[in-house]
Design an enzyme around this catalytic site. Structure first.
Site, mmCIF file in Angstrom:
data_model
loop_
_atom_site.group_PDB
_atom_site.id
_atom_site.type_symbol
_atom_site.label_atom_id
_atom_site.label_comp_id
_atom_site.label_asym_id
_atom_site.label_seq_id
_atom_site.Cartn_x
_atom_site.Cartn_y
_atom_site.Cartn_z
ATOM 1 N N TYR A 131 33.546 35.282 50.297
ATOM 2 C CA TYR A 131 34.002 36.110 49.179
ATOM 3 C C TYR A 131 32.832 36.546 48.295
ATOM 4 O O TYR A 131 31.947 35.753 47.971
ATOM 5 C CB TYR A 131 35.045 35.368 48.344
ATOM 6 N N SER B 122 44.569 30.496 58.459
ATOM 7 C CA SER B 122 44.875 31.751 57.763
ATOM 8 C C SER B 122 44.989 32.854 58.800
ATOM 9 O O SER B 122 44.140 32.960 59.695
ATOM 10 C CB SER B 122 43.761 32.065 56.754
ATOM 11 N N ASN B 123 46.049 33.647 58.707
ATOM 12 C CA ASN B 123 46.258 34.803 59.591
ATOM 13 C C ASN B 123 46.491 34.410 61.046
ATOM 14 O O ASN B 123 46.258 35.212 61.950
ATOM 15 C CB ASN B 123 45.068 35.773 59.499
ATOM 16 N N TRP C 201 48.827 36.172 50.699
ATOM 17 C CA TRP C 201 47.724 36.948 50.138
ATOM 18 C C TRP C 201 48.094 38.427 50.079
ATOM 19 O O TRP C 201 49.006 38.884 50.764
ATOM 20 C CB TRP C 201 46.421 36.725 50.890
ATOM 21 N N SER C 202 47.372 39.167 49.236
ATOM 22 C CA SER C 202 47.581 40.605 49.038
ATOM 23 C C SER C 202 49.028 40.915 48.670
ATOM 24 O O SER C 202 49.630 41.851 49.196
ATOM 25 C CB SER C 202 47.169 41.397 50.279
ATOM 26 N N LEU D 199 50.229 42.375 46.201
ATOM 27 C CA LEU D 199 50.384 43.722 45.634
ATOM 28 C C LEU D 199 49.796 44.788 46.549
ATOM 29 O O LEU D 199 49.575 45.926 46.127
ATOM 30 C CB LEU D 199 49.731 43.788 44.249
ATOM 31 N N GLY E 99 46.892 45.328 47.716
ATOM 32 C CA GLY E 99 45.625 45.912 47.286
ATOM 33 C C GLY E 99 45.784 47.044 46.293
ATOM 34 O O GLY E 99 44.890 47.887 46.145
ATOM 35 N N GLY E 100 46.919 47.093 45.593
ATOM 36 C CA GLY E 100 47.166 48.145 44.609
ATOM 37 C C GLY E 100 47.840 49.382 45.184
ATOM 38 O O GLY E 100 48.218 50.288 44.431
ATOM 39 N N PHE F 45 51.126 50.643 43.734
ATOM 40 C CA PHE F 45 51.077 51.333 42.440
ATOM 41 C C PHE F 45 50.536 52.752 42.550
ATOM 42 O O PHE F 45 50.953 53.632 41.800
ATOM 43 C CB PHE F 45 50.204 50.544 41.459
#
Length: 302
Positions: free
Chosen positions: A55, A160-161, A211-212, A214, A216-217, A220
């Site tokens: 990260y 993860s994944n 995870w994610s 939202l 990644g926006g 919106f």
């Protein structure tokens, strides 16, 4: 106040919301501001934090560790989750020609040792394999996990994944249970609800980490027909349940899933974190849940 949830390993508890730190390098905080943010989400009951070695281009763990070093006693209140196996080709590793995965024992152990140094802690609560590796030798990964556990460097392990088959392959080589599978769940991408991933985790009584949430926006700001349909539906439901924003509806929608996902919050704005905590007070009807599903799919249920 955020509650604690018992994970499949009975001695391990996570907070039902998780603070994610994958964008920490973008938050522009001083070490003291980072420490204050940690203290603030701890006060809300968010005790589980999510990291990965890569990260921020391998920066975020060190930034977090620098803040934690200002008040080391906070370590006892936290459940530290981090990940390994993605090898990035960047300024730190210019010799690499492409991004790739590495689940060799050597890489897993080296990654954990680096994470311990960067986080400035003696051990990690949960280590996740970040992405499925086509070259993963489950016996070798199990050997790495066993060594790290015996050395007291990692308490628990997860993935993860991973697909259900990949999860079962690794679990078949381990004596202790994998404690989670961290997967993408949001109204634009919830294939894990259809491909058996969440069914498997519910069967095993394992809480996924989401995870994610939202997208990644995109929910919106996206301009596709799907984005618009989902956004309009979320706005309608927000008005119906009295939510302050559509992101609160999204978190309530994810919490409808019977595998009981633990949503990861990606924001470094404590007011937005408080808004997510407030979303715990909202619940959706089955019809409201499926209205979001229909908006995402663009057709009714079969």
């Amino acid at each position: 106040m955020v509650s604690q949830v018992t994970m499949v390993a009975q001695q391990l508890q996570f907070s039902e919301l998780v603070q994610g730190y994958w964008r920490l390098a973008e938050w522009g905080m001083t070490a003291q501001q980072r420490l204050s943010f940690i203290e603030q989400h701890l006060e809300l009951g968010i005790t589980t934090v999510d990291h990965a070695d890569i990260y921020g281009g391998y920066q975020c763990e060190a930034l977090f560790g620098e803040a934690l070093a200002l008040k080391p006693s906070l370590r006892q209140q936290l459940q530290l989750v981090t990940k390994c196996d993605i090898n990035l080709c960047n300024a730190k590793y210019p010799q690499r020609r492409i991004n790739h995965y590495d689940t060799s024992k050597q890489h897993i152990v080296e990654s954990v040792n680096n994470s311990l140094v960067n986080l400035q802690v003696d051990n990690i609560d949960v280590l996740l394999i970040h992405r499925p590796d086509l070259l993963m030798d489950a016996d070798e990964v199990a050997f790495a996990f066993s060594e790290l556990k015996q050395q007291g460097k990692v308490n628990h392990f997860g993935v993860s994944n991973f697909s259900p088959a990949q999860f079962e392959l690794l679990q078949s080589r381990l004596e202790q249970p994998l404690v989670t599978n961290q997967v993408e769940i949001n109204p634009l991408n919830f294939e894990v609800a259809h491909d058996g991933t969440l069914d498997q985790l519910q069967m095993k009584r394992i809480h996924p980490m989401a995870w994610s949430c939202l997208a990644g926006g995109d929910i919106f700001s996206g301009s596709s027909e799907q984005h618009i349909r989902v956004r309009e539906t979320l706005i309608e439901i927000a008005a119906e349940i009295g939510a302050d924003s559509i992101d609160q509806v999204i978190y309530a929608w994810i919490r409808c899933l019977p595998s009981k996902p633990l949503a990861i919050i990606g924001s470094g704005n404590i007011d937005r974190v408080r808004s997510v905590v407030a979303a715990l007070d909202f619940s959706l009807s089955r019809e409201q849940f499926y209205r979001v599903w229909v908006a995402a799919k663009g057709h009714g249920v079969p």
